[in-house]
Design a protein around this motif. Structure first.
Motif, PDB file in Angstrom:
ATOM      1  N   THR A  56      -3.937 -16.740 -13.351  1.00 16.39           N
ATOM      2  CA  THR A  56      -2.872 -16.641 -12.353  1.00 16.39           C
ATOM      3  C   THR A  56      -3.189 -15.670 -11.218  1.00 16.39           C
ATOM      4  O   THR A  56      -2.531 -15.721 -10.172  1.00 16.39           O
ATOM      5  N   ILE A  57      -4.160 -14.799 -11.404  1.00 20.35           N
ATOM      6  CA  ILE A  57      -4.590 -13.942 -10.301  1.00 20.35           C
ATOM      7  C   ILE A  57      -5.123 -14.812  -9.172  1.00 20.35           C
ATOM      8  O   ILE A  57      -4.844 -14.580  -7.995  1.00 20.35           O
ATOM      9  N   TYR A  58      -5.881 -15.836  -9.529  1.00 19.96           N
ATOM     10  CA  TYR A  58      -6.389 -16.769  -8.530  1.00 19.96           C
ATOM     11  C   TYR A  58      -5.248 -17.574  -7.924  1.00 19.96           C
ATOM     12  O   TYR A  58      -5.240 -17.850  -6.714  1.00 19.96           O
ATOM     13  N   GLY A  59      -4.302 -17.997  -8.760  1.00 24.52           N
ATOM     14  CA  GLY A  59      -3.170 -18.761  -8.251  1.00 24.52           C
ATOM     15  C   GLY A  59      -2.374 -17.980  -7.231  1.00 24.52           C
ATOM     16  O   GLY A  59      -2.070 -18.473  -6.135  1.00 24.52           O
ATOM     17  N   PHE A  60      -2.047 -16.730  -7.578  1.00 22.37           N
ATOM     18  CA  PHE A  60      -1.283 -15.880  -6.662  1.00 22.37           C
ATOM     19  C   PHE A  60      -2.096 -15.570  -5.411  1.00 22.37           C
ATOM     20  O   PHE A  60      -1.582 -15.606  -4.294  1.00 22.37           O
ATOM     21  N   GLY A  61      -3.379 -15.268  -5.602  1.00 17.63           N
ATOM     22  CA  GLY A  61      -4.232 -14.921  -4.467  1.00 17.63           C
ATOM     23  C   GLY A  61      -4.411 -16.083  -3.505  1.00 17.63           C
ATOM     24  O   GLY A  61      -4.273 -15.922  -2.285  1.00 17.63           O
ATOM     25  N   ILE A  97     -11.318 -12.192   4.227  1.00 21.78           N
ATOM     26  CA  ILE A  97     -11.928 -10.944   3.755  1.00 21.78           C
ATOM     27  C   ILE A  97     -10.865  -9.858   3.597  1.00 21.78           C
ATOM     28  O   ILE A  97     -10.775  -9.199   2.551  1.00 21.78           O
ATOM     29  N   VAL A  98     -10.051  -9.676   4.638  1.00 18.28           N
ATOM     30  CA  VAL A  98      -9.058  -8.593   4.634  1.00 18.28           C
ATOM     31  C   VAL A  98      -7.972  -8.837   3.588  1.00 18.28           C
ATOM     32  O   VAL A  98      -7.695  -7.979   2.731  1.00 18.28           O
ATOM     33  N   VAL A  99      -7.342 -10.006   3.637  1.00 16.81           N
ATOM     34  CA  VAL A  99      -6.217 -10.290   2.741  1.00 16.81           C
ATOM     35  C   VAL A  99      -6.663 -10.300   1.281  1.00 16.81           C
ATOM     36  O   VAL A  99      -6.026  -9.672   0.418  1.00 16.81           O
ATOM     37  N   SER A 100      -7.752 -10.992   0.983  1.00  6.01           N
ATOM     38  CA  SER A 100      -8.218 -11.101  -0.404  1.00  6.01           C
ATOM     39  C   SER A 100      -8.671  -9.759  -0.958  1.00  6.01           C
ATOM     40  O   SER A 100      -8.425  -9.444  -2.126  1.00  6.01           O
ATOM     41  N   THR A 101      -9.350  -8.965  -0.122  1.00  7.51           N
ATOM     42  CA  THR A 101      -9.821  -7.652  -0.579  1.00  7.51           C
ATOM     43  C   THR A 101      -8.647  -6.724  -0.878  1.00  7.51           C
ATOM     44  O   THR A 101      -8.651  -6.004  -1.891  1.00  7.51           O
ATOM     45  N   VAL A 102      -7.631  -6.749  -0.020  1.00  5.81           N
ATOM     46  CA  VAL A 102      -6.435  -5.936  -0.260  1.00  5.81           C
ATOM     47  C   VAL A 102      -5.754  -6.380  -1.555  1.00  5.81           C
ATOM     48  O   VAL A 102      -5.360  -5.551  -2.391  1.00  5.81           O
ATOM     49  N   LEU A 103      -5.624  -7.696  -1.747  1.00  5.23           N
ATOM     50  CA  LEU A 103      -4.996  -8.216  -2.961  1.00  5.23           C
ATOM     51  C   LEU A 103      -5.799  -7.831  -4.206  1.00  5.23           C
ATOM     52  O   LEU A 103      -5.228  -7.460  -5.236  1.00  5.23           O
ATOM     53  N   GLU A 104      -7.134  -7.915  -4.091  1.00  4.01           N
ATOM     54  CA  GLU A 104      -7.984  -7.570  -5.238  1.00  4.01           C
ATOM     55  C   GLU A 104      -7.835  -6.094  -5.590  1.00  4.01           C
ATOM     56  O   GLU A 104      -7.732  -5.730  -6.773  1.00  4.01           O
ATOM     57  N   TYR A 105      -7.824  -5.242  -4.573  1.00  3.85           N
ATOM     58  CA  TYR A 105      -7.705  -3.806  -4.826  1.00  3.85           C
ATOM     59  C   TYR A 105      -6.344  -3.468  -5.431  1.00  3.85           C
ATOM     60  O   TYR A 105      -6.261  -2.733  -6.429  1.00  3.85           O
TER      61      TYR A 105
END
Length: 293
Positions: A52-57, A80-88
């Motif tokens: 679900t991390i992938y689903g939400f991301g 790059i920006v949105v995904s990196t912020v979400l990952e962090y």
């Protein structure tokens, strides 16, 4: 509930796409890690085929960057920006909630706190373009295969099943914080014993048995001999790591199925334990020096 809309998309399609992306994310992670490890590894947080991390991301990236879907450069940079912020943020939240680390980029170049790194961020940029141009059309196609009323029933059933699965998985994850230190301490002792055996094997190689110092020097100057030594060292190191992982999984299996699955799928769960240990080791010499002064 079904009439709720975000950026012109109704809730039914949002939640349906979410589960499709979660499955595709699970498929990607599981296939990639299984191929890398040479054995099947379920990379989802839950037992079922959903990450679900992938689903939400994916859903978040799609909704945020939808206005730029025709601009490849903005999709790449925005991804790059949105995904990196979400990952962090996800890494910090999961570490705060479960007191364990679920991935670790510490050995990668240009990483920040082991939670994000430049290589992964660039990868998210390319994945964002792939999302808009390939994956989202696939998600729309899959959701469009079923009548809406059938899809709503399926969404409710999947959500209920996921909720139950998540509760059991979360309960096991909360126990990791208490159980990992004991497992790591046992592994450290085993690692020390195995390192001694590994060094004995290396010391027992033929070049070490040469009768004279000159013969030893001659053999060490031979490039082929050096390559052979390095190959054997790497092979022994690989055997050591494999054996330690087997022991770790065996100890975790005694604590339950989900515990073993977590340890098998996420080898960096112990990152915070290692960092804490390293911090203590650095503090102890300082205290000793203060005492001597």
């Amino acid at each position: 509930m079904w009439d709720l809309t975000i950026r012109g998309v109704d809730f039914y399609h949002l939640i349906s796409w979410f589960f499709v992306y979660s499955f595709l994310g699970w498929l990607w992670e599981t296939c990639y890690v299984s191929a890398k490890c040479g054995k099947y590894v379920n990379r989802g947080f839950v037992n079922g085929p959903l990450c679900t991390i992938y689903g939400f991301g994916a859903l978040s990236v799609y909704l945020i960057l939808k206005p730029f879907e025709d601009n490849y450069l903005l999709l790449f940079l925005g991804g790059i920006v949105v995904s990196t912020v979400l990952e962090y943020v996800t890494a910090v939240l999961m570490e705060s909630v479960f007191h364990t680390s679920w991935w670790d980029y510490s050995d990668k170049k240009f990483n920040f706190q082991g939670r994000i790194c430049l290589g992964a961020s660039l990868g998210w940029g390319f994945f964002t373009i792939l999302l808009f141009k390939v994956l989202h059309p696939i998600a729309e196609y899959i959701v469009g295969l079923f009548p809406v009323f059938v899809g709503k029933i399926a969404v409710c059933v999947i959500t209920a099943g996921y909720g139950v699965d998540f509760c059991f998985s979360a309960a096991a994850a909360f126990r990791l914080h208490d159980k990992l230190p004991a497992i790591e301490q046992a592994l450290e002792q085993a690692r020390d014993e195995m390192l001694v055996k590994m060094h004995k094997k290396l010391a027992g190689m033929e070049f070490a048995k040469a009768s004279t110092l000159e013969n030893v020097k001659e053999r060490l100057e031979d490039v082929n001999v050096l390559k052979e030594i390095e190959q054997k060292r790497l092979a022994l190191a690989s055997e050591l790591n494999d054996e330690l992982q087997r022991r770790k999984e065996a100890m975790a299996a005694k604590l339950g199925h989900n515990m073993r699955r977590f340890v098998k799928a996420y080898p960096n769960l112990n990152r915070r334990y290692r960092l804490h240990n390293q911090k203590n080791k650095n503090i102890q010499p300082d205290k000793a020096n203060q005492t001597e002064d």
